[in-house]
Design a protein around this motif. Structure first.
Motif, mmCIF file in Angstrom:
data_model
loop_
_atom_site.group_PDB
_atom_site.id
_atom_site.type_symbol
_atom_site.label_atom_id
_atom_site.label_comp_id
_atom_site.label_asym_id
_atom_site.label_seq_id
_atom_site.Cartn_x
_atom_site.Cartn_y
_atom_site.Cartn_z
ATOM 1 N N VAL A 15 0.816 -1.211 0.000
ATOM 2 C CA VAL A 15 0.000 0.000 0.000
ATOM 3 C C VAL A 15 0.851 1.263 0.000
ATOM 4 C CG1 VAL A 15 -2.020 -1.041 1.012
ATOM 5 C CG2 VAL A 15 -0.243 -0.166 2.501
ATOM 6 N N GLY A 16 2.150 1.087 -0.131
ATOM 7 C CA GLY A 16 3.048 2.236 -0.268
ATOM 8 C C GLY A 16 3.443 2.862 1.056
ATOM 9 N N ASN A 17 4.545 3.547 1.039
ATOM 10 C CA ASN A 17 5.029 4.258 2.214
ATOM 11 C C ASN A 17 6.075 5.260 1.735
ATOM 12 O OD1 ASN A 17 6.230 5.172 4.556
ATOM 13 N ND2 ASN A 17 6.084 3.210 5.560
ATOM 14 N N ASN A 18 5.779 6.517 1.878
ATOM 15 C CA ASN A 18 6.721 7.532 1.419
ATOM 16 C C ASN A 18 7.071 8.543 2.509
ATOM 17 O OD1 ASN A 18 4.452 9.071 1.590
ATOM 18 N ND2 ASN A 18 4.648 9.997 -0.420
ATOM 19 N N LEU A 21 10.679 9.933 2.507
ATOM 20 C CA LEU A 21 11.208 10.616 1.328
ATOM 21 C C LEU A 21 11.040 12.122 1.528
ATOM 22 C CD1 LEU A 21 9.678 8.360 -1.463
ATOM 23 C CD2 LEU A 21 11.973 8.271 -0.512
ATOM 24 N N ASP A 22 12.142 12.821 1.684
ATOM 25 C CA ASP A 22 12.087 14.252 1.996
ATOM 26 C C ASP A 22 11.426 15.084 0.906
ATOM 27 O OD1 ASP A 22 13.345 13.824 4.425
ATOM 28 O OD2 ASP A 22 15.352 14.034 3.550
ATOM 29 N N LEU A 23 11.582 14.697 -0.355
ATOM 30 C CA LEU A 23 11.063 15.507 -1.446
ATOM 31 C C LEU A 23 9.583 15.254 -1.757
ATOM 32 C CD1 LEU A 23 14.122 15.324 -3.856
ATOM 33 C CD2 LEU A 23 13.508 17.145 -2.271
ATOM 34 N N SER A 24 8.990 14.274 -1.137
ATOM 35 C CA SER A 24 7.591 13.956 -1.403
ATOM 36 C C SER A 24 6.682 14.961 -0.696
ATOM 37 C CB SER A 24 7.268 12.546 -0.932
ATOM 38 O OG SER A 24 5.915 12.268 -1.164
ATOM 39 N N ILE A 25 5.744 15.516 -1.442
ATOM 40 C CA ILE A 25 4.817 16.461 -0.828
ATOM 41 C C ILE A 25 3.510 15.793 -0.397
ATOM 42 C CG2 ILE A 25 5.692 18.566 -1.891
ATOM 43 C CD1 ILE A 25 3.665 18.246 -4.108
ATOM 44 N N ILE A 26 3.278 14.565 -0.848
ATOM 45 C CA ILE A 26 2.084 13.823 -0.441
ATOM 46 C C ILE A 26 2.508 12.754 0.551
ATOM 47 C CG2 ILE A 26 0.200 12.347 -1.220
ATOM 48 C CD1 ILE A 26 0.439 13.714 -3.945
ATOM 49 N N LYS A 41 -3.061 4.681 15.159
ATOM 50 C CA LYS A 41 -2.102 5.719 14.833
ATOM 51 C C LYS A 41 -1.606 5.532 13.400
ATOM 52 C CE LYS A 41 2.616 6.001 16.372
ATOM 53 N NZ LYS A 41 3.556 5.886 17.403
ATOM 54 N N ALA A 42 -1.310 6.637 12.740
ATOM 55 C CA ALA A 42 -0.847 6.582 11.349
ATOM 56 C C ALA A 42 0.433 5.768 11.235
ATOM 57 C CB ALA A 42 -0.620 7.991 10.830
ATOM 58 N N THR A 43 0.490 4.953 10.192
ATOM 59 C CA THR A 43 1.634 4.056 10.009
ATOM 60 C C THR A 43 2.536 4.482 8.869
ATOM 61 O OG1 THR A 43 0.348 2.711 8.506
ATOM 62 C CG2 THR A 43 0.294 2.089 10.832
ATOM 63 N N GLY A 44 2.115 5.466 8.093
ATOM 64 C CA GLY A 44 2.872 5.866 6.922
ATOM 65 C C GLY A 44 2.451 5.123 5.676
ATOM 66 N N ARG A 45 1.502 4.225 5.805
ATOM 67 C CA ARG A 45 0.988 3.490 4.655
ATOM 68 C C ARG A 45 -0.231 4.193 4.098
ATOM 69 N NH1 ARG A 45 0.726 -2.820 6.344
ATOM 70 N NH2 ARG A 45 2.941 -3.280 6.208
ATOM 71 N N PHE A 46 -0.472 4.021 2.802
ATOM 72 C CA PHE A 46 -1.658 4.577 2.169
ATOM 73 C C PHE A 46 -2.813 3.595 2.307
ATOM 74 C CE2 PHE A 46 1.630 7.032 0.061
ATOM 75 C CZ PHE A 46 1.083 8.302 0.118
ATOM 76 N N GLY A 47 -3.108 3.201 3.493
ATOM 77 C CA GLY A 47 -4.198 2.281 3.789
ATOM 78 C C GLY A 47 -4.483 2.347 5.272
ATOM 79 N N ASN A 48 -5.605 1.829 5.692
ATOM 80 C CA ASN A 48 -5.967 1.952 7.095
ATOM 81 C C ASN A 48 -5.751 0.672 7.889
ATOM 82 O OD1 ASN A 48 -8.008 0.345 6.207
ATOM 83 N ND2 ASN A 48 -9.616 1.437 7.267
ATOM 84 N N GLY A 49 -5.182 -0.332 7.295
ATOM 85 C CA GLY A 49 -4.996 -1.573 8.029
ATOM 86 C C GLY A 49 -3.955 -2.472 7.400
#
Length: 75
Positions: A15-18, A21-26, A41-49
């Motif tokens: 589900v990704g994790n950025n 990455l310092d240059l990522s704005i999203i 708590k937020a995990t840095g993934r683009f998903g909720n589980g």
């Protein structure tokens, strides 16, 4: 039992994790991106589980634990 599992695939496996990455704005550090995890708590993934690879790891750990228990009983 295998020493490693490599999964190449779609969002079911990654589900990704950025967040590192310092240059990522999203970023994926918003509260809803982790609502199903302990501590909600937020995990840095683009998903909720957890994803399918997380569940595969859980199953493998349980299999290893039961194998160790049976060896300890002399079975």
């Amino acid at each position: 039992m295998v020493p490693a599992v490599y999964v190449f695939g779609d969002s079911l496996a990654d589900v990704g994790n950025n967040n590192h990455l310092d240059l990522s704005i999203i970023k994926a550090d918003f509260p809803h991106n982790g609502v199903d995890y302990p501590g909600r708590k937020a995990t840095g993934r683009f998903g909720n589980g957890k994803n399918s690879a997380d569940f595969l790891e859980l199953i493998e750990k349980q299999r290893e634990d039961s194998s160790i228990e049976s060896k300890g009983r002399g079975c």
